[in-house]
Design an enzyme around this catalytic site. Sequence first.
Site, PDB file in Angstrom:
ATOM      1  N   ALA A   1       0.861  -1.180   0.000  1.00 32.85           N
ATOM      2  CA  ALA A   1       0.000   0.000   0.000  1.00 32.85           C
ATOM      3  C   ALA A   1       0.899   1.231   0.000  1.00 32.85           C
ATOM      4  CB  ALA A   1      -0.876  -0.026   1.234  1.00 32.85           C
TER       5      ALA A   1
ATOM      6  N   GLY B   1       0.545  -5.121   0.904  1.00 30.39           N
ATOM      7  CA  GLY B   1      -0.633  -5.217   0.036  1.00 30.39           C
ATOM      8  C   GLY B   1      -0.313  -5.829  -1.314  1.00 30.39           C
TER       9      GLY B   1
ATOM     10  N   GLU C   1      -0.482  -9.477  -0.762  1.00 31.48           N
ATOM     11  CA  GLU C   1      -1.903  -9.795  -0.540  1.00 31.48           C
ATOM     12  C   GLU C   1      -2.695  -9.748  -1.841  1.00 31.48           C
ATOM     13  OE1 GLU C   1      -1.791  -6.712   2.573  1.00 31.48           O
ATOM     14  OE2 GLU C   1      -2.796  -8.174   3.837  1.00 31.48           O
TER      15      GLU C   1
ATOM     16  N   GLU D   1       4.507  -5.078   7.137  1.00 32.98           N
ATOM     17  CA  GLU D   1       3.724  -4.020   7.787  1.00 32.98           C
ATOM     18  C   GLU D   1       4.154  -3.794   9.232  1.00 32.98           C
ATOM     19  OE1 GLU D   1       2.436  -6.484   5.900  1.00 32.98           O
ATOM     20  OE2 GLU D   1       0.739  -5.753   4.706  1.00 32.98           O
TER      21      GLU D   1
HETATM   22  C1  HXC Z   1       5.031   4.391  -1.224  1.00 31.68           C
HETATM   23  C2  HXC Z   1       6.973   3.426  -1.973  1.00 31.68           C
HETATM   24  C3  HXC Z   1       6.605   2.188  -1.413  1.00 31.68           C
HETATM   25  C4  HXC Z   1       5.352   2.100  -0.736  1.00 31.68           C
HETATM   26  C5  HXC Z   1       8.529   1.958  -2.352  1.00 31.68           C
HETATM   27  N1  HXC Z   1       8.160   3.241  -2.544  1.00 31.68           N
HETATM   28  N2  HXC Z   1       7.606   1.298  -1.663  1.00 31.68           N
HETATM   29  N3  HXC Z   1       6.193   4.508  -1.881  1.00 31.68           N
HETATM   30  N4  HXC Z   1       4.618   3.224  -0.670  1.00 31.68           N
HETATM   31  N5  HXC Z   1       4.906   0.969  -0.213  1.00 31.68           N
HETATM   32  C6  HXC Z   1       8.899   4.292  -3.244  1.00 31.68           C
HETATM   33  C7  HXC Z   1      10.071   4.792  -2.433  1.00 31.68           C
HETATM   34  O1  HXC Z   1       9.636   5.738  -1.477  1.00 31.68           O
HETATM   35  C8  HXC Z   1      10.931   5.380  -3.500  1.00 31.68           C
HETATM   36  O2  HXC Z   1      10.417   6.650  -3.874  1.00 31.68           O
HETATM   37  C9  HXC Z   1      10.710   4.456  -4.687  1.00 31.68           C
HETATM   38  O3  HXC Z   1       9.469   3.774  -4.428  1.00 31.68           O
HETATM   39  C10 HXC Z   1      11.806   3.413  -4.822  1.00 31.68           C
HETATM   40  O4  HXC Z   1      11.931   2.755  -3.590  1.00 31.68           O
HETATM   41  P1  HXC Z   1      13.321   2.555  -2.822  1.00 31.68           P
HETATM   42  O5  HXC Z   1      13.000   2.302  -1.391  1.00 31.68           O
HETATM   43  O6  HXC Z   1      14.257   3.670  -3.133  1.00 31.68           O
HETATM   44  O7  HXC Z   1      13.859   1.229  -3.541  1.00 31.68           O
HETATM   45  P2  HXC Z   1      14.815   0.120  -2.940  1.00 31.68           P
HETATM   46  O8  HXC Z   1      15.921   0.738  -2.132  1.00 31.68           O
HETATM   47  O9  HXC Z   1      15.185  -0.742  -4.085  1.00 31.68           O
HETATM   48  O10 HXC Z   1      13.913  -0.706  -1.893  1.00 31.68           O
HETATM   49  C11 HXC Z   1      12.806  -1.444  -2.363  1.00 31.68           C
HETATM   50  C12 HXC Z   1      11.908  -1.862  -1.180  1.00 31.68           C
HETATM   51  C13 HXC Z   1      11.540  -0.608  -0.342  1.00 31.68           C
HETATM   52  C14 HXC Z   1      12.625  -2.889  -0.318  1.00 31.68           C
HETATM   53  C15 HXC Z   1      10.660  -2.502  -1.788  1.00 31.68           C
HETATM   54  O11 HXC Z   1      11.055   0.410  -1.228  1.00 31.68           O
HETATM   55  C16 HXC Z   1      10.506  -0.857   0.703  1.00 31.68           C
HETATM   56  O12 HXC Z   1      10.789  -1.404   1.765  1.00 31.68           O
HETATM   57  N6  HXC Z   1       9.274  -0.382   0.466  1.00 31.68           N
HETATM   58  C17 HXC Z   1       8.190  -0.463   1.418  1.00 31.68           C
HETATM   59  C18 HXC Z   1       7.668  -1.874   1.537  1.00 31.68           C
HETATM   60  C19 HXC Z   1       6.565  -1.976   2.570  1.00 31.68           C
HETATM   61  O13 HXC Z   1       6.767  -1.645   3.749  1.00 31.68           O
HETATM   62  N7  HXC Z   1       5.399  -2.392   2.152  1.00 31.68           N
HETATM   63  C20 HXC Z   1       4.216  -2.509   3.008  1.00 31.68           C
HETATM   64  C21 HXC Z   1       3.390  -1.250   2.926  1.00 31.68           C
HETATM   65  S1  HXC Z   1       2.042  -1.257   4.052  1.00 31.68           S
HETATM   66  P3  HXC Z   1      11.313   7.989  -3.796  1.00 31.68           P
HETATM   67  O14 HXC Z   1      10.322   9.051  -4.148  1.00 31.68           O
HETATM   68  O15 HXC Z   1      11.877   8.051  -2.436  1.00 31.68           O
HETATM   69  O16 HXC Z   1      12.349   7.741  -4.863  1.00 31.68           O
HETATM   70  C22 HXC Z   1       0.918  -2.228   3.310  1.00 31.68           C
HETATM   71  C23 HXC Z   1      -0.348  -2.399   4.089  1.00 31.68           C
HETATM   72  C24 HXC Z   1      -1.288  -3.338   3.388  1.00 31.68           C
HETATM   73  O17 HXC Z   1       1.083  -2.740   2.265  1.00 31.68           O
HETATM   74  C25 HXC Z   1      -2.579  -3.354   4.062  1.00 31.68           C
HETATM   75  C26 HXC Z   1      -3.756  -3.383   3.162  1.00 31.68           C
HETATM   76  C27 HXC Z   1      -3.520  -3.178   1.714  1.00 31.68           C
END
Ligand code: HXC
Length: 258
Positions: A65, A109, A112, A132
């Site tokens: 998400a 997400g 999921e 998460e």
């Molecule tokens: C918003 C995101 C994002 C996310 C990545 N980006 N994941 N933006 N929401 N979930 C953005 C980053 O901010 C960044 O933007 C760009 O994408 C590239 O990401 P990087 O982090 O620079 O890439 P990298 O170093 O290769 O790392 C990849 C990654 C990391 C390991 C996937 O991005 C990461 O940990 N992302 C979050 C994963 C996460 O926590 N997901 C769960 C979300 S909560 P900028 O602008 O900075 O360049 C969820 C709740 C679900 O899903 C519940 C119901 C649906």
Amino acid sequence: MAYETIIVEIDDEVALVKLNRPEALNALNATLLGELSAALAEADRNDKVRCIVLTGSEKAFAAGADIKEMAEKSFVDVYSEDLFGANIETIQRIRKPIIAAVSGYALGGGCELAMVCDFIIAAENAKFGQPEINLGVVAGIGGTQRLTRFVGKSKAMDMNLTGRFMDAAEAERSGLVSRVVPTPKLIPEAMGAARKIAEKSAVATKVVKESVNRAYETTLREGLLFERRAFHSLFATDDQKEGMAAFLEKREAQFRDR
Ligand code: HXC
């Protein structure tokens, strides 16, 4: 129809739906989820489409998400709008088979969303996770429920509590994905599987989907009865007559979805 965050191509009875927010690793924001559920519902209604493939980019199926969009929301905001509820329910109601073709990150997400599809084909570089917990929240659209049914309690607890990622080999070993293929072969493999499904009787493929999903919703006894009655009911179709006649006549069946 033109979308901002997804690309839809109809290729030989298969709708290929591609998540397309490369700047955010296909993070699921409200626009993307709205467009995705609308596009899948449209594919479900389109008589030219017999199977759907959902994919992302090579680097990310979806990194979860959209954290930027969620960060400042209050409980009342997310509860009142039932964040993700309506869209995921629309996707769950799609009756045509949906294959998730996952390359790169399928996190939160994103993992999921892949699990809502009917089965997952993974590229060798795929990484699945429910991180998460690192954000001070928990999974919200199946990461504690569907994942547990796929991989069992121990791995589901491990993934949800530690937030660690599972690679493609572990995902296949654990039953999360049905096949793993070299990364460049992901789309050809998924499209090939979808075209195979497209050759079948569409009535029967919908019944398969309903019956397998019933296994998650009911007791074994009820599920077996549902399956047997579904099997019986297909004898009311022309496709059953055609399929069995074709076998006996040693030819390819020509299904007409009736
Ligand atoms: C918003 C995101 C994002 C996310 C990545 N980006 N994941 N933006 N929401 N979930 C953005 C980053 O901010 C960044 O933007 C760009 O994408 C590239 O990401 P990087 O982090 O620079 O890439 P990298 O170093 O290769 O790392 C990849 C990654 C990391 C390991 C996937 O991005 C990461 O940990 N992302 C979050 C994963 C996460 O926590 N997901 C769960 C979300 S909560 P900028 O602008 O900075 O360049 C969820 C709740 C679900 O899903 C519940 C119901 C649906």
